[in-house]
Design an enzyme around this catalytic site. Sequence first.
Site, PDB file in Angstrom:
ATOM      1  N   SER A 124       0.835  -1.200   0.000  1.00 39.27           N
ATOM      2  CA  SER A 124       0.000   0.000   0.000  1.00 39.27           C
ATOM      3  C   SER A 124       0.870   1.250   0.000  1.00 39.27           C
ATOM      4  CB  SER A 124      -0.853  -0.030   1.271  1.00 39.27           C
ATOM      5  OG  SER A 124      -1.455   1.223   1.492  1.00 39.27           O
ATOM      6  N   TYR A 148      -1.301  -0.641  10.836  1.00 38.32           N
ATOM      7  CA  TYR A 148      -1.625  -1.274   9.547  1.00 38.32           C
ATOM      8  C   TYR A 148      -0.501  -1.034   8.541  1.00 38.32           C
ATOM      9  CZ  TYR A 148      -3.462  -1.646   4.822  1.00 38.32           C
ATOM     10  OH  TYR A 148      -3.597  -1.945   3.481  1.00 38.32           O
ATOM     11  N   LYS A 152       2.409  -3.649   6.570  1.00 43.51           N
ATOM     12  CA  LYS A 152       2.738  -3.725   5.135  1.00 43.51           C
ATOM     13  C   LYS A 152       4.241  -3.533   4.929  1.00 43.51           C
ATOM     14  CE  LYS A 152      -1.335  -4.488   3.473  1.00 43.51           C
ATOM     15  NZ  LYS A 152      -1.654  -5.785   2.867  1.00 43.51           N
ATOM     16  N   PHE A 217     -13.488  15.778   5.535  1.00 48.95           N
ATOM     17  CA  PHE A 217     -12.499  15.922   6.615  1.00 48.95           C
ATOM     18  C   PHE A 217     -11.512  17.047   6.307  1.00 48.95           C
ATOM     19  CE2 PHE A 217     -13.205  11.094   7.238  1.00 48.95           C
ATOM     20  CZ  PHE A 217     -14.287  11.321   8.081  1.00 48.95           C
ATOM     21  N   ASP A 294      -4.374  12.096   8.469  1.00 48.88           N
ATOM     22  CA  ASP A 294      -4.513  12.329   7.023  1.00 48.88           C
ATOM     23  C   ASP A 294      -3.404  13.247   6.503  1.00 48.88           C
ATOM     24  OD1 ASP A 294      -6.654  10.769   6.440  1.00 48.88           O
ATOM     25  OD2 ASP A 294      -8.118  12.393   6.260  1.00 48.88           O
TER      26      ASP A 294
HETATM   27  P1  NAD Z   1     -10.858  -7.065   1.568  1.00 52.24           P
HETATM   28  O1  NAD Z   1     -11.005  -7.024   3.045  1.00 52.24           O
HETATM   29  O2  NAD Z   1     -12.050  -6.841   0.728  1.00 52.24           O
HETATM   30  O3  NAD Z   1     -10.195  -8.448   1.131  1.00 52.24           O
HETATM   31  C1  NAD Z   1      -9.324  -9.163   1.970  1.00 52.24           C
HETATM   32  C2  NAD Z   1      -9.733 -10.628   1.919  1.00 52.24           C
HETATM   33  O4  NAD Z   1      -8.849 -11.379   2.746  1.00 52.24           O
HETATM   34  C3  NAD Z   1     -11.152 -10.860   2.451  1.00 52.24           C
HETATM   35  O5  NAD Z   1     -11.825 -11.752   1.583  1.00 52.24           O
HETATM   36  C4  NAD Z   1     -10.923 -11.492   3.811  1.00 52.24           C
HETATM   37  O6  NAD Z   1     -11.978 -12.357   4.180  1.00 52.24           O
HETATM   38  C5  NAD Z   1      -9.610 -12.217   3.602  1.00 52.24           C
HETATM   39  N1  NAD Z   1      -8.811 -12.412   4.814  1.00 52.24           N
HETATM   40  C6  NAD Z   1      -8.512 -11.488   5.756  1.00 52.24           C
HETATM   41  N2  NAD Z   1      -7.736 -12.022   6.702  1.00 52.24           N
HETATM   42  C7  NAD Z   1      -7.518 -13.312   6.338  1.00 52.24           C
HETATM   43  C8  NAD Z   1      -6.782 -14.383   6.908  1.00 52.24           C
HETATM   44  N3  NAD Z   1      -6.120 -14.227   8.050  1.00 52.24           N
HETATM   45  N4  NAD Z   1      -6.763 -15.570   6.270  1.00 52.24           N
HETATM   46  C9  NAD Z   1      -7.453 -15.752   5.111  1.00 52.24           C
HETATM   47  N5  NAD Z   1      -8.172 -14.767   4.531  1.00 52.24           N
HETATM   48  C10 NAD Z   1      -8.199 -13.559   5.136  1.00 52.24           C
HETATM   49  O7  NAD Z   1      -9.710  -6.025   1.198  1.00 52.24           O
HETATM   50  P2  NAD Z   1      -9.261  -5.458  -0.214  1.00 52.24           P
HETATM   51  O8  NAD Z   1      -9.646  -4.033  -0.267  1.00 52.24           O
HETATM   52  O9  NAD Z   1      -9.666  -6.373  -1.293  1.00 52.24           O
HETATM   53  O10 NAD Z   1      -7.691  -5.495  -0.024  1.00 52.24           O
HETATM   54  C11 NAD Z   1      -6.904  -6.606  -0.436  1.00 52.24           C
HETATM   55  C12 NAD Z   1      -5.466  -6.358  -0.024  1.00 52.24           C
HETATM   56  O11 NAD Z   1      -5.017  -5.134  -0.573  1.00 52.24           O
HETATM   57  C13 NAD Z   1      -5.281  -6.228   1.488  1.00 52.24           C
HETATM   58  O12 NAD Z   1      -4.058  -6.873   1.838  1.00 52.24           O
HETATM   59  C14 NAD Z   1      -5.169  -4.741   1.711  1.00 52.24           C
HETATM   60  O13 NAD Z   1      -4.389  -4.430   2.839  1.00 52.24           O
HETATM   61  C15 NAD Z   1      -4.472  -4.300   0.433  1.00 52.24           C
HETATM   62  N6  NAD Z   1      -4.742  -2.892   0.088  1.00 52.24           N
HETATM   63  C16 NAD Z   1      -6.041  -2.456  -0.011  1.00 52.24           C
HETATM   64  C17 NAD Z   1      -6.295  -1.120  -0.309  1.00 52.24           C
HETATM   65  C18 NAD Z   1      -7.704  -0.594  -0.379  1.00 52.24           C
HETATM   66  O14 NAD Z   1      -7.891   0.614  -0.267  1.00 52.24           O
HETATM   67  N7  NAD Z   1      -8.716  -1.430  -0.576  1.00 52.24           N
HETATM   68  C19 NAD Z   1      -5.214  -0.239  -0.530  1.00 52.24           C
HETATM   69  C20 NAD Z   1      -3.919  -0.725  -0.441  1.00 52.24           C
HETATM   70  C21 NAD Z   1      -3.700  -2.062  -0.131  1.00 52.24           C
HETATM   71  C1  WQD Z   2      -9.573   9.840   0.862  1.00 48.66           C
HETATM   72  C2  WQD Z   2      -9.797  11.342   1.080  1.00 48.66           C
HETATM   73  C3  WQD Z   2     -10.014  11.925   3.402  1.00 48.66           C
HETATM   74  C4  WQD Z   2     -13.748   9.738   4.070  1.00 48.66           C
HETATM   75  C5  WQD Z   2      -6.890   4.855   3.043  1.00 48.66           C
HETATM   76  C6  WQD Z   2      -5.849   4.154   3.879  1.00 48.66           C
HETATM   77  C7  WQD Z   2      -4.750   3.638   3.000  1.00 48.66           C
HETATM   78  C8  WQD Z   2      -5.287   2.797   1.842  1.00 48.66           C
HETATM   79  C9  WQD Z   2      -6.409   3.464   1.130  1.00 48.66           C
HETATM   80  C10 WQD Z   2      -5.127   0.476   2.409  1.00 48.66           C
HETATM   81  C11 WQD Z   2      -8.993  11.905   2.262  1.00 48.66           C
HETATM   82  C12 WQD Z   2     -11.306  12.194   2.666  1.00 48.66           C
HETATM   83  C13 WQD Z   2     -12.619  10.288   3.497  1.00 48.66           C
HETATM   84  C14 WQD Z   2     -14.808  10.604   4.485  1.00 48.66           C
HETATM   85  C15 WQD Z   2     -13.520  12.489   3.700  1.00 48.66           C
HETATM   86  N1  WQD Z   2      -5.809   1.543   2.294  1.00 48.66           N
HETATM   87  N2  WQD Z   2     -12.500  11.636   3.319  1.00 48.66           N
HETATM   88  N3  WQD Z   2     -14.647  11.945   4.289  1.00 48.66           N
HETATM   89  O1  WQD Z   2      -7.076   7.919   3.743  1.00 48.66           O
HETATM   90  O2  WQD Z   2      -6.181   8.199   1.388  1.00 48.66           O
HETATM   91  O3  WQD Z   2      -6.289   5.965   2.378  1.00 48.66           O
HETATM   92  O4  WQD Z   2      -7.378   3.946   2.059  1.00 48.66           O
HETATM   93  O5  WQD Z   2      -3.953   0.320   2.258  1.00 48.66           O
HETATM   94  O6  WQD Z   2      -3.909   2.900   3.826  1.00 48.66           O
HETATM   95  O7  WQD Z   2      -5.334   5.070   4.815  1.00 48.66           O
HETATM   96  O8  WQD Z   2      -8.392   7.067   1.727  1.00 48.66           O
HETATM   97  O9  WQD Z   2     -10.748   7.011   1.083  1.00 48.66           O
HETATM   98  O10 WQD Z   2     -10.169   7.139   3.541  1.00 48.66           O
HETATM   99  O11 WQD Z   2      -9.771   9.131   2.086  1.00 48.66           O
HETATM  100  O12 WQD Z   2     -13.419  13.708   3.563  1.00 48.66           O
HETATM  101  O13 WQD Z   2     -15.836  10.163   5.034  1.00 48.66           O
HETATM  102  O14 WQD Z   2     -11.183  11.536   1.437  1.00 48.66           O
HETATM  103  O15 WQD Z   2      -9.743  12.921   4.364  1.00 48.66           O
HETATM  104  O16 WQD Z   2      -8.626  13.206   1.909  1.00 48.66           O
HETATM  105  P1  WQD Z   2      -6.952   7.407   2.383  1.00 48.66           P
HETATM  106  P2  WQD Z   2      -9.846   7.524   2.139  1.00 48.66           P
END
Ligand code: NAD
Ligand code: WQD
Length: 338
Positions: A124, A148, A152, A217, A294
């Site tokens: 991430s 978190y 990563k 926010f 943020d």
């Molecule tokens: P998600 O929660 O929708 O998917 C994660 C999946 O992993 C789910 O199906 C959950 O049931 C499964 N899971 C969680 N813990 C587990 C475990 N211990 N064993 C087996 N399965 C498990 O999340 P997502 O948004 O699809 O994200 C997928 C990956 O990408 C995650 O590692 C997340 O940290 C990373 N990521 C997500 C975002 C985002 O904004 N969505 C951004 C950057 C990185």
């Molecule tokens: C986006 C923008 C908020 C909600 C997060 C995690 C990051 C990654 C992606 C996993 C910001 C604003 C948000 C709301 C708002 N996940 N906002 N009102 O914070 O960039 O990233 O998700 O790896 O680790 O931190 O994404 O979608 O929460 O926010 O004003 O109700 O929207 O302040 O500017 P963020 P976000």
Amino acid sequence: MRILVTGGAGYIGSHTLLQLLREQHDVLVFDNFSNSSPEALKRVKQLANADFEVCEGDIQDSVRLSDAFGTFKPEAVIHFAGLKAVGESNEKPLEYYAQNVSGSIELLKAMERHDCKRIVFSSSATVYGEAKYLPYDEQHPLQPTNPYGRTKHFIEEIIRDWAASYRGASAVLLRYFNPVGADASGRIGEDPNDIPNNLVPYISQVAVGRLKHLNVFGNDYDTRDGTGERDYIHVEDLARAHLAAINFTGETTGCEAINIGTGQGATVLEMVNAFESASGRSVAYKIGPRRDGDVARSLAAVRKAEKLLGWKAQLNIDDMCSSTWNWQFTNPNGYTQK
Ligand code: NAD
Ligand code: WQD
């Protein structure tokens, strides 16, 4: 190719599965469904008109992992499984370290036991922390500001050491920026359990009438309109990046971290406007205080992805909003039928 997909039932996993199946890969999904629904997998099967195996299990469970590796014999792994809520990670850091870090170690051990040398890992942009400069390139210092993000960062380092020590191993650490959007079919999408933490799911629940208004926010950041700016990436583009990364692991050894974003930013108010245009609904909002932790702006340098993976984002903010709306409108309660 035979690919084991941890967390394949989740938001990004389900979209990636669909593309893997369409490219004729054989997949096995390993998921404990802690944050997803088997319904997502059912729909992926329908959309792809293809079947695959599912193993319900936790990545911390070495026996279950061994069973899955032993029977499926994957050539590569895409590792999505893990917990992802920043706020929750401050409250339950040990749970995050156990599931994300220990779980990833168990997965790497299982890979070694079963002679599987290729992995693509969901990292991430949060690993970068406060920007020293923008856009973030892959050389930017890594100083995540919450548990978190630290999980990563630690997993990245562990995978890097593993790849260096294991002859022939190849790993890609994909640093996603802000994934949003849904498959064009509207059949799969992001389905948060509670009130969404992230901007786009929140906006779409306001538009569909599940939530009253968006809390913005802060509007006193140093950005075009004072609201936070982010690099949103369409989940379909992101899914494609995984296929490119899997191919890359077949041609290389070692470990590479690669940003996945568009290189273009949108502010909160720009997203609200784009969503209103895409949905034809108005999105009520109130300006409130900044959210702790943020940053003002987050933008990806995208050259490395282009150079190494031959991958570039193709979809824009309008595609992200219209596909989110299509999913939200046709599935107002997500995968739960009410
Ligand atoms: P998600 O929660 O929708 O998917 C994660 C999946 O992993 C789910 O199906 C959950 O049931 C499964 N899971 C969680 N813990 C587990 C475990 N211990 N064993 C087996 N399965 C498990 O999340 P997502 O948004 O699809 O994200 C997928 C990956 O990408 C995650 O590692 C997340 O940290 C990373 N990521 C997500 C975002 C985002 O904004 N969505 C951004 C950057 C990185
Ligand atoms: C986006 C923008 C908020 C909600 C997060 C995690 C990051 C990654 C992606 C996993 C910001 C604003 C948000 C709301 C708002 N996940 N906002 N009102 O914070 O960039 O990233 O998700 O790896 O680790 O931190 O994404 O979608 O929460 O926010 O004003 O109700 O929207 O302040 O500017 P963020 P976000």
